[in-house]
Scaffold this active site. Structure first.
Site, PDB file in Angstrom:
ATOM      1  N   PRO A 279       0.823  -1.211   0.000  1.00 44.52           N
ATOM      2  CA  PRO A 279       0.000   0.000   0.000  1.00 44.52           C
ATOM      3  C   PRO A 279       0.857   1.261   0.000  1.00 44.52           C
ATOM      4  O   PRO A 279       1.905   1.305   0.637  1.00 44.52           O
ATOM      5  CB  PRO A 279      -0.773  -0.118   1.321  1.00 44.52           C
ATOM      6  CG  PRO A 279       0.155  -0.867   2.217  1.00 44.52           C
ATOM      7  CD  PRO A 279       0.925  -1.826   1.331  1.00 44.52           C
ATOM      8  N   CYS A 348       1.671  28.533 -16.567  1.00 41.74           N
ATOM      9  CA  CYS A 348       1.134  28.919 -17.886  1.00 41.74           C
ATOM     10  C   CYS A 348       0.557  27.700 -18.595  1.00 41.74           C
ATOM     11  O   CYS A 348       1.084  27.271 -19.633  1.00 41.74           O
ATOM     12  CB  CYS A 348       2.225  29.533 -18.730  1.00 41.74           C
ATOM     13  SG  CYS A 348       3.074  30.849 -17.888  1.00 41.74           S
TER      14      CYS A 348
HETATM   15  N1  LLP Z   1       2.654  -1.570  -6.117  1.00 42.23           N
HETATM   16  C1  LLP Z   1       2.818  -1.295  -7.422  1.00 42.23           C
HETATM   17  C2  LLP Z   1       3.443  -2.299  -8.278  1.00 42.23           C
HETATM   18  C3  LLP Z   1       2.381  -0.073  -7.950  1.00 42.23           C
HETATM   19  O1  LLP Z   1       2.540   0.197  -9.243  1.00 42.23           O
HETATM   20  C4  LLP Z   1       1.786   0.881  -7.083  1.00 42.23           C
HETATM   21  C5  LLP Z   1       1.337   2.183  -7.586  1.00 42.23           C
HETATM   22  C6  LLP Z   1       1.654   0.558  -5.724  1.00 42.23           C
HETATM   23  C7  LLP Z   1       2.084  -0.681  -5.269  1.00 42.23           C
HETATM   24  C8  LLP Z   1       1.026   1.486  -4.725  1.00 42.23           C
HETATM   25  O2  LLP Z   1      -0.304   1.714  -5.058  1.00 42.23           O
HETATM   26  P1  LLP Z   1      -1.271   2.509  -4.041  1.00 42.23           P
HETATM   27  O3  LLP Z   1      -1.477   1.648  -2.814  1.00 42.23           O
HETATM   28  O4  LLP Z   1      -0.633   3.793  -3.708  1.00 42.23           O
HETATM   29  O5  LLP Z   1      -2.525   2.665  -4.823  1.00 42.23           O
HETATM   30  N2  LLP Z   1       0.135   8.936  -9.328  1.00 42.23           N
HETATM   31  C9  LLP Z   1      -1.145   8.264  -9.209  1.00 42.23           C
HETATM   32  C10 LLP Z   1      -1.012   6.891  -8.613  1.00 42.23           C
HETATM   33  C11 LLP Z   1      -0.042   5.982  -9.367  1.00 42.23           C
HETATM   34  C12 LLP Z   1       0.119   4.621  -8.724  1.00 42.23           C
HETATM   35  C13 LLP Z   1       1.190   3.844  -9.372  1.00 42.23           C
HETATM   36  N3  LLP Z   1       1.460   2.544  -8.808  1.00 42.23           N
HETATM   37  C14 LLP Z   1      -2.097   9.148  -8.420  1.00 42.23           C
HETATM   38  O6  LLP Z   1      -1.714  10.248  -8.029  1.00 42.23           O
HETATM   39  O7  LLP Z   1      -3.251   8.779  -8.213  1.00 42.23           O
END
Ligand code: LLP
Length: 418
Positions: A279, A348
Site C-alpha cells: 500500500p 502557464c
Molecule cells: N505496487 C505497485 C506495483 C504499484 O505500481 C503501485 C502504484 C503501488 C504498489 C502502490 O499503489 P497505491 O497503494 O498507492 O494505490 N500517481 C497516481 C497513482 C499511481 C500509482 C502507481 N502505482 C495518483 O496520483 O493517483
C-alpha cells in the site's frame, strides 16, 4: 463497527490545526507553498492495515512511490513496515532510511540492466519481474555475479480495477506484467535456472481502488495461479497482492482496510501462504495537506471568479493529470455566503486548475488555503517547471513540527548545470 477515518486537519477558532499544531505557525516558519503531514495520521493508517490482516501471515511493504521523504520512511520503518521500491533510486533512499535490502521488493516496468545488477548485488528481498525477458536478464546477471536472485513474476489478470484509466494497470491493454495464463509456462521453463529462485507471484491491478470486487477477483486469480505453481513444485514463500487500496477524498472512507481484508482473506486462506501488501496511498494519502496562499483574485463579467494560488500543478499534479478531486479549506473563513470559485495555480497551462466552481467563503489576496489529502503522489510528483522550486515538507507530531525537507533554492537547481 466501521472505524471513522482519522482527519488530521481540523478547523479551530485559532485557525486550522494539524493535530495540535496551528498551521499558521508552520507557515510563519517555512512560508508557502508547503506540504504538511501528520505523523499520527500515518501511524493510524499503517496500523489499520496491519490490524486488518492481523489474523493472517502478512508483510506490509509500503510503496515508496507515494511519498519517499526520509523522515516519513523512518517513521514507517519504526512501525514495522518494509518497502516496495520502483527504481534503484527508491531502493537507495529506502536503505538510507534504514530498510535492509532483504526487506525491499523491487517492482516496476522497465528496470534497466544496471538497476537489476545493483539489486542483485545488494540481495534485494524479491525482484518482481515484469516479463519473461526480464527474468532471463536477471538469471544471466545473477549467474555472472555468482548469486541467486529471489524473484516473483508479475501477472496481468485482465481485471478492470474500476479506477481512473491512467492508474489502472490490470487490463490486457495495459503494459504491466505478463498475461496470467502464460505465467505457469514461464515459471516451468525457468525454474531450474541456476541464477533464479522463484519465491512469489505478484499482481497489482491499479491504484485508488474503491470497490472490493476487483481486489477480491485479483486475489482469487493470484491464489489460483499460486496453487498451480505449488502443484508444479515451485516453493512459493509469498503471494504479493500489490497496492491499490483507495482512500476517501471527501472526508469519509470508501473502502476501509477491514473491507479490503474481508474481500481478499477468504481467497488467501485457500492457500495459506504469507501475503505481501504494497500500500502507498492508503498509508499517507489522508495524512498530508498542501498549504498555499492566494496571490490574486479575478472576477470575470460572466460571474466566474478565480483565486490564483502560489501552488499549482508543479506542486500537485493530480488534478491536472487525472481531474482528481481534493477538498480545499480556506484558512480565513469569513462570514457571509459561499460562492463558486475556480481555484487555480500560477503555471502557464490551462490545466493548472485545482478545482472548478468550488463553493467557498470569499477569498482575498494573502488568504491561506489548504488542499487536503495530498500526502500521497503530491510532493513526489512535483517538478521544477517554470523554474519553480520544490516546496518544503513539514511533519507534525502531536504538538510539535519538524521541517523534514527544506525549500529548494535556485542554487540547488543550478548546481546541476554548467
Ligand atoms: N505496487 C505497485 C506495483 C504499484 O505500481 C503501485 C502504484 C503501488 C504498489 C502502490 O499503489 P497505491 O497503494 O498507492 O494505490 N500517481 C497516481 C497513482 C499511481 C500509482 C502507481 N502505482 C495518483 O496520483 O493517483
Amino acid at each position: 463497527m466501521r472505524r471513522l477515518v482519522y482527519l488530521p486537519f481540523q478547523p479551530s477558532p485559532a485557525g486550522l490545526l494539524c493535530d495540535r499544531v496551528n498551521v499558521h505557525s508552520i507557515v510563519e516558519a517555512v512560508g508557502t507553498p508547503a506540504y504538511v503531514y501528520s505523523a499520527e495520521a500515518i501511524r493510524r493508517a499503517y496500523r489499520d492495515i496491519d490490524g486488518a490482516f492481523a489474523e493472517y501471515p502478512h508483510a506490509i511493504h509500503y510503496a515508496l512511490k507515494a511519498n519517499s521523504t526520509l523522515a516519513l520512511l523512518r517513521l514507517l520503518r519504526s512501525l514495522g513496515s518494509r518497502a516496495d521500491a520502483n527504481s534503484w533510486g527508491e531502493i537507495e533512499v529506502a536503505q538510507r532510511a534504514g530498510f535492509a535490502p532483504s526487506d525491499i521488493v523491487f517492482t516496476g516496468v522497465g528496470k534497466t540492466r544496471d538497476e537489476l545488477a545493483s539489486a542483485i548485488a545488494h540481495d534485494v528481498g524479491t525482484i518482481n519481474a515484469e516479463s519473461a525477458g526480464e527474468l532471463d536478464r536477471i538469471a544471466s546477471i545473477a549467474t555472472q555475479q555468482g548469486r541467486v536472485a529471489r524473484v516473483a513474476l508479475r501477472v496481468n489478470p485482465d481485471i478492470d480495477a474500476k479506477s481512473h484509466p491512467n492508474i489502472s494497470t490490470g487490463l490486457k491493454s495495459n503494459k504491466f506484467g505478463v498475461p496470467i495464463q502464460d505465467a505457469r509456462a514461464i515459471y516451468a521453463e525457468r525454474r531450474h535456472l541456476s541464477g533464479l529462485k522463484f519465491v512469489g507471484v505478484h499482481i497489482h491491478i491499479g491504484s485508488q481502488i474503491t470497490s472490493a470486487e476487483p481486489l477480491a477477483r485479483a486475489a482469487r486469480a493470484l491464489v489460483s495461479l499460486a496453487r498451480e505453481l505449488c502443484a508444479d513444485g515451485v516453493a512459493l514463500e509469498h503471494v504479493d497482492l500489490g497496492g491499490g487500496l483507495g482512500i476517501g477524498y471527501e472526508g469519509r472512507p470508501l473502502l476501509t482496510p477491514s473491507d479490503y481484508a474481508a474481500a481478499v482473506l477468504p481467497e488467501l486462506r485457500q492457500i495459506g501462504i504469507p501475503v505481501v501488501l504494497e500500500p502507498g496511498r492508503a498509508v499517507v494519502g489522508n495524512a498530508g495537506a498542501l498549504v498555499s496562499r492566494v496571490v490574486d483574485v479575478k472576477r470575470f463579467p460572466d460571474g466566474r471568479q478565480f483565486a490564483v494560488l502560489d501552488a499549482g500543478m508543479t506542486e500537485l499534479m493530480r488534478p491536472a493529470l487525472y481531474g482528481s478531486f481534493h477538498r480545499i479549506l480556506s484558512l480565513a473563513p469569513r462570514s457571509g455566503d459561499e460562492s463558486a470559485w475556480d481555484i487555480v495555480g500560477p503555471i502557464c497551462e490551462s490545466s493548472d486548475v485545482f478545482a472548478r466552481e468550488r463553493l467557498l467563503p470569499e477569498l482575498r489576496v494573502d488568504d491561506l488555503v489548504a488542499v487536503l489529502d495530498t500526502g500521497a503522489y503530491g510532493a513526489v510528483m512535483a517538478s521544477n517547471y517554470n523554474r519553480r522550486f520544490l516546496a518544503p515538507e513539514v511533519l507534525v507530531d502531536n504538538d510539535r513540527f519538524e521541517i523534514i525537507r527544506r525549500r529548494q533554492t535556485l542554487d540547488d537547481v543550478l548546481a546541476l548545470e554548467s
